[in-house]
Design a protein around this motif. Sequence first.
Motif, PDB file in Angstrom:
ATOM      1  N   VAL A   4       5.761  -9.122   2.436  1.00 27.58           N
ATOM      2  CA  VAL A   4       4.806  -8.253   3.115  1.00 27.58           C
ATOM      3  C   VAL A   4       5.570  -7.072   3.679  1.00 27.58           C
ATOM      4  CG1 VAL A   4       3.165  -8.062   5.019  1.00 27.58           C
ATOM      5  CG2 VAL A   4       3.294 -10.181   3.685  1.00 27.58           C
ATOM      6  N   THR A   5       5.086  -5.885   3.388  1.00 28.33           N
ATOM      7  CA  THR A   5       5.753  -4.671   3.834  1.00 28.33           C
ATOM      8  C   THR A   5       4.850  -3.866   4.738  1.00 28.33           C
ATOM      9  OG1 THR A   5       6.974  -4.570   1.748  1.00 28.33           O
ATOM     10  CG2 THR A   5       6.937  -2.577   3.083  1.00 28.33           C
ATOM     11  N   GLN A   6       5.360  -3.572   5.915  1.00 23.60           N
ATOM     12  CA  GLN A   6       4.662  -2.669   6.835  1.00 23.60           C
ATOM     13  C   GLN A   6       5.592  -1.473   7.004  1.00 23.60           C
ATOM     14  OE1 GLN A   6       3.538  -6.272   9.621  1.00 23.60           O
ATOM     15  NE2 GLN A   6       2.449  -4.434  10.306  1.00 23.60           N
ATOM     16  N   PRO A   7       5.283  -0.371   6.367  1.00 18.94           N
ATOM     17  CA  PRO A   7       6.245   0.730   6.304  1.00 18.94           C
ATOM     18  C   PRO A   7       6.493   1.444   7.629  1.00 18.94           C
ATOM     19  CG  PRO A   7       4.163   1.358   5.302  1.00 18.94           C
ATOM     20  CD  PRO A   7       4.067  -0.105   5.608  1.00 18.94           C
ATOM     21  N   GLU A  20      -4.730   3.988  11.180  1.00 20.13           N
ATOM     22  CA  GLU A  20      -4.578   3.140   9.994  1.00 20.13           C
ATOM     23  C   GLU A  20      -3.173   2.571  10.007  1.00 20.13           C
ATOM     24  OE1 GLU A  20      -4.312   4.899   5.970  1.00 20.13           O
ATOM     25  OE2 GLU A  20      -5.704   3.331   5.330  1.00 20.13           O
ATOM     26  N   LEU A  21      -3.087   1.256  10.013  1.00 16.02           N
ATOM     27  CA  LEU A  21      -1.798   0.574   9.931  1.00 16.02           C
ATOM     28  C   LEU A  21      -1.670   0.033   8.520  1.00 16.02           C
ATOM     29  CD1 LEU A  21      -3.013   0.037  13.007  1.00 16.02           C
ATOM     30  CD2 LEU A  21      -0.857  -1.168  13.208  1.00 16.02           C
ATOM     31  N   LYS A  22      -0.589   0.427   7.863  1.00 17.99           N
ATOM     32  CA  LYS A  22      -0.445   0.090   6.457  1.00 17.99           C
ATOM     33  C   LYS A  22       0.223  -1.270   6.241  1.00 17.99           C
ATOM     34  CE  LYS A  22      -0.424   4.694   4.404  1.00 17.99           C
ATOM     35  NZ  LYS A  22      -1.259   5.271   5.437  1.00 17.99           N
ATOM     36  N   TYR A  86       0.973  -7.336  13.215  1.00 15.89           N
ATOM     37  CA  TYR A  86       1.689  -7.952  12.105  1.00 15.89           C
ATOM     38  C   TYR A  86       0.711  -8.286  10.989  1.00 15.89           C
ATOM     39  CZ  TYR A  86       5.530  -8.806  15.390  1.00 15.89           C
ATOM     40  OH  TYR A  86       6.555  -8.666  16.297  1.00 15.89           O
ATOM     41  N   CYS A  87       1.066  -7.881   9.798  1.00 18.43           N
ATOM     42  CA  CYS A  87       0.329  -8.276   8.614  1.00 18.43           C
ATOM     43  C   CYS A  87       0.992  -9.536   8.065  1.00 18.43           C
ATOM     44  CB  CYS A  87       0.390  -7.146   7.579  1.00 18.43           C
ATOM     45  SG  CYS A  87      -0.538  -7.431   6.072  1.00 18.43           S
ATOM     46  N   ALA A  88       0.203 -10.481   7.593  1.00 16.77           N
ATOM     47  CA  ALA A  88       0.770 -11.736   7.100  1.00 16.77           C
ATOM     48  C   ALA A  88       0.039 -12.196   5.856  1.00 16.77           C
ATOM     49  CB  ALA A  88       0.703 -12.813   8.188  1.00 16.77           C
ATOM     50  N   LEU A  89       0.748 -12.969   5.063  1.00 19.20           N
ATOM     51  CA  LEU A  89       0.213 -13.439   3.784  1.00 19.20           C
ATOM     52  C   LEU A  89       0.376 -14.956   3.699  1.00 19.20           C
ATOM     53  CD1 LEU A  89       1.131 -11.963   0.301  1.00 19.20           C
ATOM     54  CD2 LEU A  89       1.527 -14.355   0.753  1.00 19.20           C
TER      55      LEU A  89
END
Lengths: 110, 116
Positions: A4-7, A20-22, A86-89
């Motif tokens: 997972v990539t959060q630039p 917008e959070l990528k 945090y984005c998570a998968l």
Amino acid sequence: AQRVTQPEKLLSVFKGAPVELKCNYSYSGSPELFWYVQYSRQRLQLLLRHISRESIKGFTADLNKGETSFHLKKPFAQEEDSAMYYCALSAQGGSEKLVFGKGTKLTVNP
Amino acid sequence: GAVVSQHPSRVICKSGTSVKIECRSLDFQATTMFWYRQFPKQSLMLMATSNEGSKATYEQGVEKDKFLINHASLTLSTLTVTSAHPEDSSFYICSATTGSYTDTQYFGPGTRLTVL
């Protein structure tokens, strides 16, 4: 491998502006994507997950399988939205292990 | 509902000693608990997955003999850092879940470990 990539490490916007959070992911199967939020001095908590297709606190996120993205959006940011996101998968639902992105610190200025 | 607690919230210990951290699900039965480690200003790194009544599954690179995990009941998992060293100093976070596909993970508040 799952990734997972959060630039953006940091994101700063003014109150009332869109935000917008990528989040981009890498996974060969059908993943489940989540956004977690951590307010200052609080524990990590679920904000939303893509299968729910809900809007929580005005935030929405759409899973784009073609672009392997799950960006988090809010049309009008509020000061209380300032937090770590945090984005998570997960490969198999919310009860299975999560792979987290490095997080984006959102600051909403008055 | 769905509250997870951790104890202690902070612990300072001397190098070479062992430290036990508890993770409890207060109002639900957690078939699965996860242990994460978070370095300053960095993301959460999964250390191990713990299922009630069975051995924990460790992620690659995590020393199972150093980080002992026990999940003896549906409401309690423990992480013991054995022979702690300063490089083990970190923020340790647990999460718990019922195991249902539609469920999510509920996170504890974390434990700050400092090894002198």
